[in-house]
Design an enzyme around this catalytic site. Sequence first.
Site, mmCIF file in Angstrom:
data_model
loop_
_atom_site.group_PDB
_atom_site.id
_atom_site.type_symbol
_atom_site.label_atom_id
_atom_site.label_comp_id
_atom_site.label_asym_id
_atom_site.label_seq_id
_atom_site.Cartn_x
_atom_site.Cartn_y
_atom_site.Cartn_z
ATOM 1 N N LEU A 44 44.919 39.742 59.301
ATOM 2 C CA LEU A 44 45.189 38.628 60.210
ATOM 3 C C LEU A 44 43.924 37.782 60.334
ATOM 4 O O LEU A 44 42.831 38.318 60.517
ATOM 5 C CB LEU A 44 45.564 39.138 61.599
ATOM 6 N N GLU A 45 44.069 36.466 60.281
ATOM 7 C CA GLU A 45 42.896 35.600 60.236
ATOM 8 C C GLU A 45 41.944 35.794 61.402
ATOM 9 O O GLU A 45 40.738 35.585 61.279
ATOM 10 C CB GLU A 45 43.302 34.114 60.119
ATOM 11 N N ILE A 46 42.450 36.213 62.523
ATOM 12 C CA ILE A 46 41.641 36.385 63.728
ATOM 13 C C ILE A 46 40.598 37.485 63.565
ATOM 14 O O ILE A 46 39.633 37.563 64.310
ATOM 15 C CB ILE A 46 42.590 36.670 64.927
#
Lengths: 253, 253, 301, 301
Positions: free
Chosen positions: B50-52
């Site tokens: 996930l990009e986060i």
Amino acid sequence: MEAVRATEIMVAAGARELRDGQTVVVGLGLPQVACVLARRTHAPALSLLLEIGVTNMNPVDTPIGLADSRIFYRATCWSGFLDILGMNLHRGVVDVGFLGALEIDRFGNINTTLLKEDSGKLRYFNGSAGGNDVASLAGRVIVIMRHEKRKLPTAVAHLTSPGFPGGRSRKDLGLRGEGPQRIITDKAVLGFDRGTHQATLLSLHPGVELQDVIENTGFRMETPKTVPATPLPTPEELRLLREEIDPKNVYLG
Amino acid sequence: MEAVRATEIMVAAGARELRDGQTVVVGLGLPQVACVLARRTHAPALSLLLEIGVTNMNPVDTPIGLADSRIFYRATCWSGFLDILGMNLHRGVVDVGFLGALEIDRFGNINTTLLKEDSGKLRYFNGSAGGNDVASLAGRVIVIMRHEKRKLPTAVAHLTSPGFPGGRSRKDLGLRGEGPQRIITDKAVLGFDRGTHQATLLSLHPGVELQDVIENTGFRMETPKTVPATPLPTPEELRLLREEIDPKNVYLG
Amino acid sequence: MPDKVKTVVDAVRGIPDGSHIALGGFAVARNVIAVAHELIRQQKKNLTLSQCVVGMDTDLLVGAGCVSRLIIGGGSLDRFGPVHCINRAREDGTVESHDYTSLSICFRYLAGALGISFIPIKSLIASEVLDRLEHGPAAADVRRMKCPFTDEDYILMKALNPDVSLVHVQVADREGNCQIEGPRWENEEQAKSARRIIVVTEELVPTEYIQRSPERTVIPAHRVEAVIHQPFGAYPTAVFGCYDFDDAHLKLYVEHVKRPDRVKQYLDTFVLGTKNHWDYLEKAGGLKRMEEIKAERVLGY
Amino acid sequence: MPDKVKTVVDAVRGIPDGSHIALGGFAVARNVIAVAHELIRQQKKNLTLSQCVVGMDTDLLVGAGCVSRLIIGGGSLDRFGPVHCINRAREDGTVESHDYTSLSICFRYLAGALGISFIPIKSLIASEVLDRLEHGPAAADVRRMKCPFTDEDYILMKALNPDVSLVHVQVADREGNCQIEGPRWENEEQAKSARRIIVVTEELVPTEYIQRSPERTVIPAHRVEAVIHQPFGAYPTAVFGCYDFDDAHLKLYVEHVKRPDRVKQYLDTFVLGTKNHWDYLEKAGGLKRMEEIKAERVLGY
């Protein structure tokens, strides 16, 4: 009380170069002792950074180098080169870099890479590591080293870390920071002329003759008419150094 | 057994696009459900990023978005954008990027930024976030979205994330990765012609008429003479989806 | 080391109008709500805000009219809906918006944090995101370039160095050593790119606690100017390990801000009509509500 | 996730002659000794080694004649003395040495890890370090450039992407999630810049242990090709939290390698004359010595 040693004058002179609240990238040995002395006296809010990725360590045993786990103890941050040399030094928030040197010349250029033997054969040493980075990027650079003619030549055998190459200004060369500001030796403290960028004599350690320094310096150096004496460490500084900071004389001996 | 829903066909089709051992950057919603389904069936060694800054999470509650702590649960690595989008996606080790879209056009260009109302007024939406990064850099891009004429125009109102702009090759444009490979909708699966880079019909979901898809697609699309049917989810896939992966129908409902 | 604990009022007083502020929030997680509210109470003007993925903190400040420029990668309030105030300001042109992508903003912060004035990227190429940057107000911040080593096409971006970075963290000591639990999105690069760092912490801990796990220190003390201690300082957004987002309050927020005429009502009630963050928390449900959203030990939410 | 645990023999078999290997050691800390020994036993040739600050691992491989090129920032064995084998090889010209600085090597790894093919730096400028790179075998890897935004002078460096990165860690699971205690020097950037990552771990832990503190995972499983489980795998160098360096053995090493004619004797005794790492540990003092240098719980050394 034991006579004051040259190493003690050196670290006290080094400590006096630091202001409270400054951020310092430091190597092991006398530079680190000078920083700890400053932190224990007039600069409690000094931040000490080691290139390996250690911030504000509080060692209880004496480390032998940056790779020694003793120096990691009770740090407030463990990171790495990218943080210390990148996000602090290259970022421009390091006020002072403390370096040692194999050689330093009249323009404050440092050699830690190689020496040429009389036979012409090259002998390699440690190279730059973080030295060039600190010399290129720190706000001010302070060098602590022994005062020997061969270690203070007119021009270094290898320019590893720039001071004021060719006597030119840092800005013209594309370098950041103010460059070398002090060379603290076991005989004297040198500074740099703001115009010529050449090393000049600032003070002689008590008991050291001017002639001794001139003879043991490989380059011609401006000297003031009356040379001030380097202040001795205070009794409290001596007590801290001898009883608390380096009681085993690992660095001061 | 309840009739198979379009969302279930979509996530099963999405899951089948993934190979075991691949690394996938994924957003929440149906793409993530497809990845979890793949991990629970034929691709147990799939890595989800996930990009986060979350890797291989194992949530026990259903998260509402990337910022929801539920999606951080039992991850094997917490980092940040620099790691996921920089040191994985930009580094070139992300095999598949799963995206949603406001609009996608015949060349696979994605719009997530704005729409023009009939009055001419612009209406802004979420913008790129990691969408442009994924579309520009992932090995393959798979888009999951509802099949509506206005969402599948000839040319997007704003080219947020490039597919094959102008029908040109990714290499000529300076883009990395193979670009969009599949559009999975609630009616059909589209692919892209290797020569013209235009969207083509690959399969129709069981029960969907070709005419229905043609009428609900905003661009002219190559269709094969006989259009294959998208495979239905297997009973085991349905069981997993309904009983274990999204029992509350947060995404599949 | 000096004690850097300050009140949010004092910390915000030191932020002049026109500052470029980097905000540490992401959608509905770890938003710097306490500082955003105080910036609104002190009626700051002409702020430039930057953030990889915007959150409620940015939306609030735009809604309150404090902002004249955005430098952002995109974003929403997750399932709670779009960032209505931001989107409307872009539609109206009342805010100049430099729209990038998550990674390109992160790279610009990274360059700023490393003290390199430019950084190459392969995102943005062949997109209208780039067109709008190149032909809009961000024209001076992007260039095209070929790599001299590989001949590859790149976009060069100028480093971002915000005047102030605001980050909400779970734990900090009084000197400013900060530790973040859960993913850190762009917080490290963002903070270290800024000239000044102000942090808001849920909990103040002794330095000894920091020294127990120094590898978790994301922002070290010597970079931090001020530490604001404000429990539930990110409410109604979530802080991993401390509390969940408050879905009721977020819905109430979105219900208000989706209608331009009701933005003021929300701000009047919860920001301008409250003396400080404690007062706001009381109005939002007080102790009982905060206990309801408090994180469970194992799950962290 | 697949089980990636391999023997050092198998892992090293997969590294071809001529590979570019990034080594994870620093002076006398966390050196990849177990793998270096096996590379020597399998008589690998023409290796390129890169490292920010060299350590005993690099010195051993150079001393054994496995190396034809170095890309390094400098280094020594701290107070134990210089890296005799490396320095001699540079003097003799038997190894082509690209001499950088700590940060410039780290930046080259960072660029490699980020997939950008170049990165600017303000180090190197106006130094003989740069002259030798520009006019030597590294000429193709450095360029001068002015920042198009600020007009500042920069040195551009080409990204480093080693074929294999070898890192010694305290803790890994069987899938390859790695956690490092203490400072991490360039290990993260170095590992992530490489095409393949092989790690050596002191301890194998269940994935559940990793999941307890995921913020400490420096190298995630999906990037790792092989996990070698070798307690005391960095001996005689130190592993924080596990054991101290062995000063007696390091002195013995330096006593040998400072004389070219005695390098072989050290290698014959401790590397070529040992079947594997366990055998080497026995010869170096075995259980009793390892217990003597074992780390104390609080101090970590």
